[in-house]
Design an enzyme around this catalytic site. Structure first.
Site, PDB file in Angstrom:
ATOM      1  N   LYS A 116      -8.468   9.789   2.040  1.00  0.00           N
ATOM      2  CA  LYS A 116      -9.133   8.587   1.535  1.00  0.00           C
ATOM      3  C   LYS A 116      -8.176   7.392   1.508  1.00  0.00           C
ATOM      4  CE  LYS A 116     -12.660  10.756  -1.407  1.00  0.00           C
ATOM      5  NZ  LYS A 116     -13.094  10.946  -2.814  1.00  0.00           N
ATOM      6  N   LYS A 197     -17.278  17.112   8.871  1.00  0.00           N
ATOM      7  CA  LYS A 197     -18.230  17.462   7.814  1.00  0.00           C
ATOM      8  C   LYS A 197     -19.174  16.288   7.581  1.00  0.00           C
ATOM      9  CE  LYS A 197     -16.331  16.195   3.442  1.00  0.00           C
ATOM     10  NZ  LYS A 197     -16.833  15.978   2.135  1.00  0.00           N
ATOM     11  N   LYS A 200     -20.634  10.719   3.508  1.00  0.00           N
ATOM     12  CA  LYS A 200     -21.133   9.351   3.375  1.00  0.00           C
ATOM     13  C   LYS A 200     -20.129   8.335   3.881  1.00  0.00           C
ATOM     14  CE  LYS A 200     -19.627   9.300  -1.427  1.00  0.00           C
ATOM     15  NZ  LYS A 200     -19.619  10.685  -1.852  1.00  0.00           N
TER      16      LYS A 200
END
Ligand code: TRP
Length: 335
Positions: A116, A197, A200
């Protein structure tokens, strides 16, 4: 709710306007049957949702939408405690104490943080300590099992390490939790990029199906799903990740086995498979969409459910935090 039933805790972030099939099949769906025979705490983790930057009004709306979807999916306020993380101050309080027994190097090894942070211009300290807050979520409730998707395994491992370290240093205080990961659906992949995967935060939403998405759009995305150049309908995640993903989605939502579906579509080609899977997804998500809207149309009723859930959560969390404060040697304030 009998005290001797095993505790379960899980959480989901209110960071999207809808859960997608990956969230739903990988985690949320497992929450529903666990309500029987367990003392279940389910949490909309809004404190986690501000670690990457957010809009206040959007966060508030998404928090309600997340709770509404959980109720629509089958969480029953009479059988579980559904609550919002920020309604229970003990989460942030325990996270601080745990952060003081977490090594900087240890936290630096969290792969989700690295992934992230790499996508952000200026990642926050909150994003860095996110897994410690997650550990606090779990340990406050003395949960013995935590239903999550495969991607949360490392955070669960950290939680276990912190619980054991705290217990060894300050005396038995926490239950050491186990992950509860359902293999078959642990990882739903992106329809347009079947090696990634479903997420969002994917660059494109073409391969991400939301549970609140309208039927036409669901059909379009599934019909455009990337498969492979062959024709054979066979479950083989290694060589046929796209086809295998469609089979997993169809099997889980229809309650039929993968073997049964392989046999049913044998020789019919990918087009037929996709049409069928699209109908299964549309049929399974329609009632979720409807029931979510019913809850959203009645925010008062929804907020009351959350108030009752958080009252119960504060009771349990308050007891654990009092033990923790005592164990670490904080001076109790005079009453
Ligand atoms: N990190 C989890 C996820 O992204 C969400 C989460 C926060 C969670 N706190 C938790 C999951 C506690 C399980 C238990 O999916």
């Amino acid at each position: 709710m009998a005290a001797d039933r095993t505790r379960i805790l899980s959480g989901i972030q209110p960071t999207a306007d809808s859960f997608h099939l990956g969230n739903y099949l990988g985690a949320v769906r497992q929450w529903v049957p666990l309500q029987d025979g367990h003392d279940t705490f389910y949490c909309v983790v809004d404190l986690h949702a501000i670690t990457m930057g957010h809009e206040p009004d959007v966060l508030r709306a998404r928090t309600r939408t997340a709770a509404a979807q959980l109720l629509a999916a089958g969480l029953d306020p009479a059988r579980c405690s559904l609550f919002v993380q920020s309604h229970v101050p003990q989460h942030a309080e325990l996270a601080w104490v745990l952060s003081c027994i977490t090594g900087f190097g240890e936290a630096s090894r969290m792969t989700q943080f690295k992934d992230k942070a790499a996508k952000q211009a200026n990642p926050s300290v909150g994003l860095f300590t996110y897994p410690i807050l997650q550990a606090a979520d779990i340990l406050l409730y003395q949960a013995s099992a935590v239903p999550v998707g495969e991607d949360q395994r490392q955070h669960l491992e950290l939680t276990r390490d912190l619980a054991q370290r705290f217990n060894a240093r300050f005396g038995e205080t926490f239950v050491v939790p186990e992950p509860y990961i359902v293999k078959e659906t642990a990882k739903i992949v992106d329809l347009a990029d079947p090696v990634a995967k479903m997420s969002k935060s994917a660059d494109s939403q073409a391969g991400v199906v939301d549970i609140l998405e309208d039927p036409a759009s669901i059909r379009k995305k599934i019909k455009r799903a990337v498969t492979d150049t062959g024709t054979e309908i066979r479950f083989d995640p290694e060589n046929k990740p796209g086809v295998s993903n469609l089979l997993t989605i169809a099997a889980t939502l229809s309650g039929r086995s993968v073997a049964e579906l392989e046999a049913a579509y044998d020789g019919k080609g990918y087009g037929a498979l996709k049409t069928e899977v699209a109908e299964i997804v549309v049929e399974a998500t329609a009632p979720l969409r409807e029931r979510t809207q019913e809850w959203l149309d009645n925010p008062d009723r929804l907020d009351k459910v959350l108030a009752a859930g958080s009252a119960r959560a504060r009771e349990v969390a308050g007891r654990t935090l009092a033990d923790v404060y005592d164990a670490v040697g904080f001076l109790l304030p005079r009453p």
